[in-house]
Design a protein around this motif. Structure first.
Motif, PDB file in Angstrom:
ATOM      1  N   GLU A  50     156.840   9.192 -16.788  1.00 46.19           N
ATOM      2  CA  GLU A  50     155.945  10.247 -17.278  1.00 46.19           C
ATOM      3  C   GLU A  50     154.684  10.304 -16.417  1.00 46.19           C
ATOM      4  O   GLU A  50     154.210  11.382 -16.051  1.00 46.19           O
ATOM      5  N   GLU A  80     152.288  15.208 -20.196  1.00 47.34           N
ATOM      6  CA  GLU A  80     153.030  14.103 -19.572  1.00 47.34           C
ATOM      7  C   GLU A  80     152.190  12.819 -19.592  1.00 47.34           C
ATOM      8  O   GLU A  80     152.718  11.735 -19.824  1.00 47.34           O
ATOM      9  N   HIS A  83     152.574  11.526 -22.971  1.00 46.11           N
ATOM     10  CA  HIS A  83     153.884  10.888 -23.173  1.00 46.11           C
ATOM     11  C   HIS A  83     153.877   9.471 -22.602  1.00 46.11           C
ATOM     12  O   HIS A  83     154.409   8.544 -23.207  1.00 46.11           O
ATOM     13  N   GLU A 163     157.885  18.674 -25.682  1.00 44.88           N
ATOM     14  CA  GLU A 163     158.594  19.085 -24.468  1.00 44.88           C
ATOM     15  C   GLU A 163     159.033  20.548 -24.518  1.00 44.88           C
ATOM     16  O   GLU A 163     159.289  21.147 -23.480  1.00 44.88           O
TER      17      GLU A 163
END
Ligand SMILES: [Fe+2]
Ligand SMILES: [Fe+2]
Lengths: 313, 97
Positions: A50, A80, A83, A163
């Motif tokens: 990520e 990201e 994440h 996502e």
């Protein structure tokens, strides 16, 4: 505090029973060392992917063609980063520190998805990455929502929700280009051609050649095999490409009646070259990460100093 | 401890109602130590077998942002609608996205 006194064998039997009955393992539960290590390996690798994955997209942030697309790309990259942080935290519940994970990445001991070692050459790549790379990641992550480790599963649920815009923004870029000039259409097709195989490689080696797969499947860390997930992705992507007037390279229809496609042979030599650190951008990606980490050293030092002062006052 | 304080400190209780679910705040209990806190929480909040897991956290350790601060504390999401999948224009008939 409240655990019964059980022998190692009894603990293992309880653990196996939980796995068999799809009961999630939680951080304070007993687990075999190998299960713990396998999870640390997979979750930290996922987290690193990520974080390193921000680089190819970051490359186009200040060259985005409009304010709209710049804001979208920025929001996607921020996600990201988020994440990566969810996943580092999930891994930390297993008894490894953030610092240890980052050190392993810098030493080349921890891997990240090989796809991020390819360069992003032009704006069409932002489309192809969102559509295909995030598309492949989503296919994998949807399956991992059912992984046997509770904190990992819950991180996946959160990530999958977020996502959903990533793939759509990429696909929208591709669609816009396909409505543009001949050059733009050519760029879109070229980006698809370049990212297709790296995206297929994201699912890892064939099941027969995958070193960690059987244990992972047995312990339900992984719920579907590499090849199975890859086939799912291929068959989702082909109609999406056709709708835009794009052609996925080298696929063949293997079942006319049900419209099932198969990709042709992946260049595994290239895959292993990239995994082992010799892809087009491996060096650049890690060097950039190390530099960013070192540049941030003063922040960590200051924070620790302030924290010590706070506690001694 | 003063005369009025004969209940022990306050603990926040988080319950996991099914294996694999996130722990959710259900309320609080009083107790003098960690061990009593989990036992009190069990007696008070899981009388019908609601829990497969339980956390207690000393209430003093909770750092909170309340609704009064929400307006300036949280990001104004109405300005960032592109974080939602519905923002995007996709061709008619696209599947699995
Ligand atoms: Fe992500
Ligand atoms: Fe993503």
């Amino acid at each position: 505090m409240l655990t019964k006194e059980l022998s190692e064998d009894q603990l293992l039997a309880e653990f196996d029973l939980k796995i068999a009955s799809d009961i999630k393992i939680e951080p304070r539960d007993w687990m075999p060392e190998e299960y713990r290590n396998q999870l640390i390996r997979q979750i930290s690798q996922h987290a690193h992917s990520e974080i390193i994955g921000m680089q190819p997209e970051g490359n186009w942030l200040n060259r985005a063609p409009s304010l709209r697309s710049k804001k979208i790309l920025m929001a996607k990259i921020q996600d990201e980063a988020g994440h990566g942080l969810y996943l580092y935290s999930a891994a930390e519940t297993l008894g490894i520190s953030r610092e240890q994970m980052i050190a392993a990445l810098h030493a080349g001991k921890a891997k990240y998805a090989s796809v991020f070692n390819y360069p992003s050459l032009n704006w069409a790549d932002m489309g192809a990455i969102g559509w295909l790379v995030d598309g492949a990641a989503i296919t994998n992550q949807v399956s991992l929502q059912r992984t046997s480790y509770g904190p990992y599963a819950r991180a996946m649920v959160r990530i999958c929700k977020e996502e959903s815009f990533h793939q759509r923004q990429g696909y929208e870029i591709m669609w816009r280009m396909m409505q543009g000039t001949e050059d733009q259409k050519r760029m879109a097709q070229d980006a698809l051609n370049r990212w297709w195989y790296p995206a297929l490689m994201m699912f890892g080696p064939h099941d027969a050649d995958s070193a960690h797969s059987s244990k992972s499947m047995k312990w339900k860390i992984k719920r579907e095999s590499n090849d199975h997930l890859r086939a799912k992705f291929v068959n989702k992507s082909i109609p999406q490409a056709e709708l835009l007037g794009l052609k996925v390279p080298d696929v063949k229809l293997i079942d006319e009646a049900s419209g099932i496609y198969e990709h042709t042979a992946i260049n595994w030599e290239e895959f292993w070259t990239v995994v082992n650190g010799n892809g087009p951008c491996n060096k650049q990606r890690i060097e950039h990460h190390i530099k960013a980490h070192e540049d941030g050293e003063w922040v960590r030092k200051t924070a620790i100093a302030a924290d010590l002062k706070h506690h001694t006052n | 401890m003063n005369k009025e304080d004969n209940q022990g400190q306050l603990w926040e209780v988080f319950l996991q109602t099914k294996p694999g679910m996130a722990f959710k705040h259900v309320g609080s209990v009083h107790a003098f130590d960690k061990e009593l806190a989990v036992q009190n929480a069990r007696d008070l909040y899981t009388r019908r077998g609601e829990g497969t897991g339980l956390w207690v956290v000393s209430s003093e350790e909770i750092v909170a942002v309340t609704i009064n601060e929400a307006e300036y504390f949280f990001e104004p999401i109405d300005k960032k609608i592109y974080r939602h999948p519905t923002f995007y224009n996709l061709p008619e008939g696209v599947k699995n996205m």
